[in-house]
Motif scaffolding. Structure first.
Motif, mmCIF file in Angstrom:
data_model
loop_
_atom_site.group_PDB
_atom_site.id
_atom_site.type_symbol
_atom_site.label_atom_id
_atom_site.label_comp_id
_atom_site.label_asym_id
_atom_site.label_seq_id
_atom_site.Cartn_x
_atom_site.Cartn_y
_atom_site.Cartn_z
ATOM 1 N N GLU A 86 1.488 -10.962 -2.917
ATOM 2 C CA GLU A 86 0.803 -9.671 -2.930
ATOM 3 C C GLU A 86 0.065 -9.490 -4.246
ATOM 4 O OE1 GLU A 86 3.431 -6.461 -2.090
ATOM 5 O OE2 GLU A 86 4.288 -7.397 -0.300
ATOM 6 N N PHE A 128 -1.118 -7.136 8.286
ATOM 7 C CA PHE A 128 -0.526 -8.435 7.962
ATOM 8 C C PHE A 128 0.618 -8.755 8.921
ATOM 9 C CE2 PHE A 128 2.306 -11.311 5.677
ATOM 10 C CZ PHE A 128 1.413 -12.297 5.289
ATOM 11 N N GLU A 129 1.446 -7.767 9.208
ATOM 12 C CA GLU A 129 2.551 -7.975 10.151
ATOM 13 C C GLU A 129 2.023 -8.347 11.533
ATOM 14 O OE1 GLU A 129 4.944 -4.479 10.137
ATOM 15 O OE2 GLU A 129 5.547 -4.703 8.027
ATOM 16 N N LYS A 176 -2.424 0.639 1.278
ATOM 17 C CA LYS A 176 -1.338 -0.340 1.308
ATOM 18 C C LYS A 176 -0.642 -0.389 2.660
ATOM 19 C CE LYS A 176 2.747 -1.878 -1.202
ATOM 20 N NZ LYS A 176 3.677 -1.620 -2.329
ATOM 21 N N ASP A 177 -0.406 0.781 3.266
ATOM 22 C CA ASP A 177 0.312 0.801 4.537
ATOM 23 C C ASP A 177 -0.484 0.123 5.647
ATOM 24 O OD1 ASP A 177 -1.568 2.806 4.335
ATOM 25 O OD2 ASP A 177 -0.469 4.212 5.611
ATOM 26 N N VAL A 202 -2.734 -2.308 5.153
ATOM 27 C CA VAL A 202 -2.691 -3.739 4.841
ATOM 28 C C VAL A 202 -1.378 -4.345 5.326
ATOM 29 C CG1 VAL A 202 -2.574 -5.431 2.959
ATOM 30 C CG2 VAL A 202 -4.285 -3.608 2.893
ATOM 31 N N GLU A 203 -0.275 -3.651 5.054
ATOM 32 C CA GLU A 203 1.042 -4.137 5.486
ATOM 33 C C GLU A 203 1.099 -4.272 7.009
ATOM 34 O OE1 GLU A 203 3.640 -5.065 3.803
ATOM 35 O OE2 GLU A 203 3.406 -4.287 1.770
ATOM 36 N N LYS A 204 0.601 -3.260 7.703
ATOM 37 C CA LYS A 204 0.648 -3.265 9.165
ATOM 38 C C LYS A 204 -0.210 -4.381 9.746
ATOM 39 C CE LYS A 204 0.012 -0.259 13.179
ATOM 40 N NZ LYS A 204 -0.387 1.096 13.647
ATOM 41 N N TYR A 227 -5.461 -3.510 -2.185
ATOM 42 C CA TYR A 227 -4.202 -4.202 -1.942
ATOM 43 C C TYR A 227 -4.483 -5.473 -1.144
ATOM 44 C CZ TYR A 227 -2.250 0.313 -3.270
ATOM 45 O OH TYR A 227 -1.939 1.467 -3.944
ATOM 46 N N LYS A 275 -2.635 -8.944 0.646
ATOM 47 C CA LYS A 275 -1.430 -9.656 1.057
ATOM 48 C C LYS A 275 -1.857 -11.009 1.598
ATOM 49 C CE LYS A 275 3.129 -8.540 2.677
ATOM 50 N NZ LYS A 275 3.996 -7.459 3.149
#
Length: 258
Positions: free
Chosen positions: A42, A22-23, A15-16, A18-20, A53, A55
């Protein structure tokens, strides 16, 4: 100007990360295209062993010209909805340059990863090669095709085979369909025994097929024979999604091969 909505997806089992990613994507699209992030969604997919995960972001993006739009499709592989314009007129120089961008992008991919699209031959039918060498249609018939929305295009392909006849028949068979009309063929062979040379084709096709020929066949040259062509909103959207999907398909094939 071309305005689109583009769905971009980042997916992974951390997840972390994917978040990074995406940002980073959001920042890149904002900096490069002044993109507006309209909404974010999400999702989590889970089985016995893994969690995935996802996004998804919907972006609104404006492009100053058609080539920039196609470059975006090649790089980001988005799911695209074109908002405006209803129609766009493009000079031959711009459309030819954009076709060259598509050919070069896919050729570079093929050269780097040794993976591309196979051209499947339909059931072979009787083909009068001499008819195509002379030119199958007269100018009046060609004008009728153009009035029906077909674009006259000159294309040059590389060909290798046991004979000129085999190469020509295979190429015509693979191209021939309702949306593509082959008119005339010229060849130049550099091999004394077999055929290893160039095939120049005068053809008429619809806008979508023009870009399909570019990325699937990777011709040596491809150019429209009209000073200006008109694309509808549907043409712009279909071409963009086709180019995006094709590049995504090849990229996915490379990942799965590892």
């Amino acid at each position: 100007m071309i305005k689109i909505r583009a769905l971009e997806e980042v997916k992974g089992n951390h997840k972390d990360i994917v978040e990074k990613e995406f940002e980073q994507l959001v920042e890149e699209l904002k900096n490069r295209y002044n993109a507006k992030l309209e909404y974010v969604d999400e999702d989590i997919e889970e089985d016995e062993h893994l969690k995935f995960y996802t996004k998804i972001g919907e972006f609104e993006i404006d492009f100053d010209n058609f080539k920039d739009y196609i470059n975006f499709c090649l790089k980001y592989g988005a799911d695209i909805e074109v908002i405006t314009p209803e129609k766009i007129k493009l000079k031959a120089e711009e459309i030819n340059e954009t076709l060259g961008v598509v050919i070069n992008a896919f050729k570079s991919f093929v050269d780097k990863y040794q993976i591309g699209f196979n051209i499947y031959l339909k059931e072979k039918k009787d083909i009068d090669i001499e008819e195509f060498k002379k030119g199958k249609y007269d100018e009046e018939e060609i004008v009728e095709f153009e009035e029906d929305g077909y674009i006259r295009v000159k294309a040059v392909f590389e060909g290798i085979g046991k004979s000129e006849e085999e190469v020509i028949k295979n190429l015509i068979t693979s191209l021939d369909r309702e949306e593509i009309v082959v008119n005339k063929i010229l060849t130049k062979n550099f091999d004394e025994k077999n055929f290893n040379g160039l095939i120049a084709i005068d053809l008429l096709c619809l806008p979508f097929e023009m870009f399909e020929i570019a990325y699937k066949y990777l011709p040596v040259a491809l150019s429209v024979q009209k000073e200006e062509i008109e694309l509808t909103l549907s043409d712009i959207q279909d071409i963009g999604n086709e180019i995006s999907g094709a590049m995504f398909e090849l990229s996915h094939a490379v990942v799965m091969r590892r």
